[in-house]
Design an enzyme around this catalytic site. Sequence first.
Site, PDB file in Angstrom:
ATOM      1  CB  CYS A 133      -8.318  -4.490   1.486  1.00  0.00           C
ATOM      2  SG  CYS A 133      -6.577  -4.661   1.737  1.00  0.00           S
TER       3      CYS A 133
ATOM      4  CB  SER B 207       3.244  -7.361  -0.556  1.00  0.00           C
ATOM      5  OG  SER B 207       2.772  -7.754   0.917  1.00  0.00           O
ATOM      6  CB  ALA B 208       7.594  -9.484   2.608  1.00  0.00           C
ATOM      7  CG  HIS B 209       1.551 -10.139   3.564  1.00  0.00           C
ATOM      8  ND1 HIS B 209       0.173 -10.785   3.852  1.00  0.00           N
ATOM      9  CD2 HIS B 209       1.552  -8.901   3.485  1.00  0.00           C
ATOM     10  CE1 HIS B 209      -0.541  -9.770   3.302  1.00  0.00           C
ATOM     11  NE2 HIS B 209       0.219  -8.693   3.091  1.00  0.00           N
TER      12      HIS B 209
ATOM     13  CD  GLN C 250      -2.171 -11.382  -4.656  1.00  0.00           C
ATOM     14  OE1 GLN C 250      -1.976 -12.390  -4.699  1.00  0.00           O
ATOM     15  NE2 GLN C 250      -2.818 -10.589  -3.678  1.00  0.00           N
TER      16      GLN C 250
ATOM     17  CG  ASN D  78      -6.288  -8.198  -5.681  1.00  0.00           C
ATOM     18  OD1 ASN D  78      -6.620  -7.396  -6.531  1.00  0.00           O
ATOM     19  ND2 ASN D  78      -6.911  -8.012  -4.573  1.00  0.00           N
TER      20      ASN D  78
ATOM     21  CB  THR E 230      -0.928   0.030   1.197  1.00  0.00           C
ATOM     22  OG1 THR E 230      -1.990  -1.094   1.161  1.00  0.00           O
ATOM     23  CG2 THR E 230      -1.880   1.342   1.447  1.00  0.00           C
TER      24      THR E 230
ATOM     25  CB  THR F 124      14.607   2.908  12.184  1.00  0.00           C
ATOM     26  OG1 THR F 124      15.259   3.978  12.906  1.00  0.00           O
ATOM     27  CG2 THR F 124      15.624   1.603  12.537  1.00  0.00           C
TER      28      THR F 124
END
Lengths: 385, 389
Positions: free
Chosen positions: B332, B207-209, B187, B157, B78, B245
């Site tokens: 979402c 996106s990592a997840h 995706q 998606n 996002t 950070t």
Amino acid sequence: MSTPVGTKNKVAVAMSGGVDSSVAALLLKQQGHDLIGISMQVWDYRGQGGSKSRATCCAPDDFADARKVAGAIDVPYYVFDFENTFRAQVIDTFVSTYQRGMTPNPCVECNNKVKFRELRDRVLGFGFGHVATGHYARIEERSDGFHLLRGVDADKDQSYFLYGLKQHELATTFFPVGHLTKSEVREVARQAGLTTAEKPESQDICFVSGSVQDFLVKLGTARRKGNIITRDGMKIGEHDGIHNFTVGQRRGLGVGGSEQPLYVLELLPEQNLVVVGAKEDLESEGFSIEDPSWLNPQILRGIEAEHFPIRMQAIAQLRHRHAGVRVELQIDSVTSAKARFLEQWATVSPGQAAVFYDLDNVTTLGGGKICPRPHPSSFVMAAGA
Amino acid sequence: MELSQSHKALNLDANASFGLLPEVLSELREQFPLFLNPSSIHRGGQAARAILDEARSELGDFLGLSKGDRIVFTSGATESNNTALRIPFRAVEKDNAHLVISAVEHPSVLEAALELRSRGIGLSLLRPSGDYTLLPEHLTELVAPKTKLVSVMLANNETGHLYPIAELSAAARNKNPQVLLHTDAVQALGKVPLRFPDCGVDLMSLSAHKIGGLSGIGALIVSENVPHEALLFGGPQEARWRAGTENVVGVLSFGIAVRNLRKSFEQRVLLMRSQRDMFLSSVTSVLKDVRVNSKSHGLPNTLSLTIPNVRADDLVVALDMEGVLISSGAACASGKPEPSHVLMALGLSPEEARSSVRVSFTGMLTEQELQQASAAFTLCVQRMRGEHS
């Protein structure tokens, strides 16, 4: 419903996020039933600028509370969308009732059409045969069928709003807190450490977060100014919309200069008139009801056998928190019934529910919507009078 | 609810989240003492920076990035999408700027685009054609001299449809050589071969997840010619593209997930595809009127199914109670009563959209679990239709 110990049912608990439904869920869980907790999304608060009033119910914060409680007692929790049904069955009826010059009772519509009908149908789809709520009322199974009784806490009793339940619905509904008082319920919640133990109650109609007037206007009801008249047709004031008034109302009329207090006698939507008069003029011998719904097994048998008219004495409760008055109830057909005051008369507000109880004033017989009074010719005035 | 309950459940909602890979978790535990601030000069910071470098290199190799291409780690797709859409529009005059996106984008692109439109930037939507694809010819018609950015997702998606990004990019540039191209490839990663240079875009969101890393970590790939832009201001991290950070744990998980993907990509895709196909044939052999909204050429793991006379929301709950996880519409959007804008853009009616669910496979089910899932799906549908006691 007095559950035989050891019977395990699959029960969907309607959870509003308040303490009553929280404890209802807790008690059923302790009794060993298979539960799911369901919050009903009935109203889109986002479209209304969010609900800032704590007096409303079922806002997103309330769902968060319900979810926390469900998690604490290890019950799966879901939010179901009921907006379309709620709009069609409750909100539209609410608005149109006001427009017809009557005072609606949305909680009755919601119970009848949404909570105990659509919710039940939907959970049946995944094998859940019972529904439970945190209502203060009791269900008893007797030899002749199921009976709806007032809650033990007379101050909190909600049987009035539940008169529309049918026998097969009573057979598959639990009211786990009906045999407790409100303070006992809070105590149970406290002992269990539920976060909703001290949560204040929602006082207003769940979907109205301001005044009813503003709500109606926002939904398109026009503010139509009109006249306030006496029974003789004399104009004594003006009003901002007949939906601001209820039959029997005394305060807020905005008319002075009368020796005796004036009461709203009638609302005439077609002529846009509010008719006021003295208290004696409010008195009536009785009233009729439409859309009746009966749950007493004897009455149901009489209706099925068409033994009309069915007559009995009963206690009639004419609005929430009304003490009730003795009447003679006469059921004339499947669709009509009327009542005659036996001791004293009571103010009758068309559109409100009239709910009849046995003379013990505990066992609910059924009820219906109060019809507007047929008015004598002196009320009928030319438009613009 | 105890976590163990969700662990026993079968994840047929991979597109919502793949689920943390066990090896990601175990390697995170091993490297734990190194999670200090990469900006610190001391050895603790250096070690953390080394973690970032390694993950960056892992991802860069996997995507075939060239030297000038930059990886900006973000808090998720996002943020990547929002950053990308901001790039050309910070200092433009209203009425002199235009944006094109597809009509089937994820809400994080759509809503960002609508926000730009509310501030006076012109917006055009590229709609799917009859066979659910996006046509370069249509894009050519929409791109104008004022168009600053075109954003089209690589894979959808909700339906799994794949869009011809290279051709779309070429068509857009042909019409307006100055335009920037962005693709939401969230995706696509881990499901189809993905190489940045082959897409012809300047910007790509990841996106990592979705590939087994932690959630809360994503990336924006930025090619050399893209002017600098940022959403967050502060320290100079990520070459000033993203102050704050760095999320070392998140980045590490991303790197491990990519490494895992590299080792087993073909096998994973094979398993996803075969599990999806077996599920579909098992379900449709009993439920004859189920309609598939995904084309066979699309993501190998995704199914969009319309089940007549069944409320998708209720089916998701019913299956949850059987321990099978699916979704109705994009994760979402769940919880909102509006039907999926993607399905409606494909021509489904609101009722059909409300009866549509998404089933997406990780490829990691056992054979028994797969049978269990398809049996549960069939049973729940039948029960909801009253066809089963």
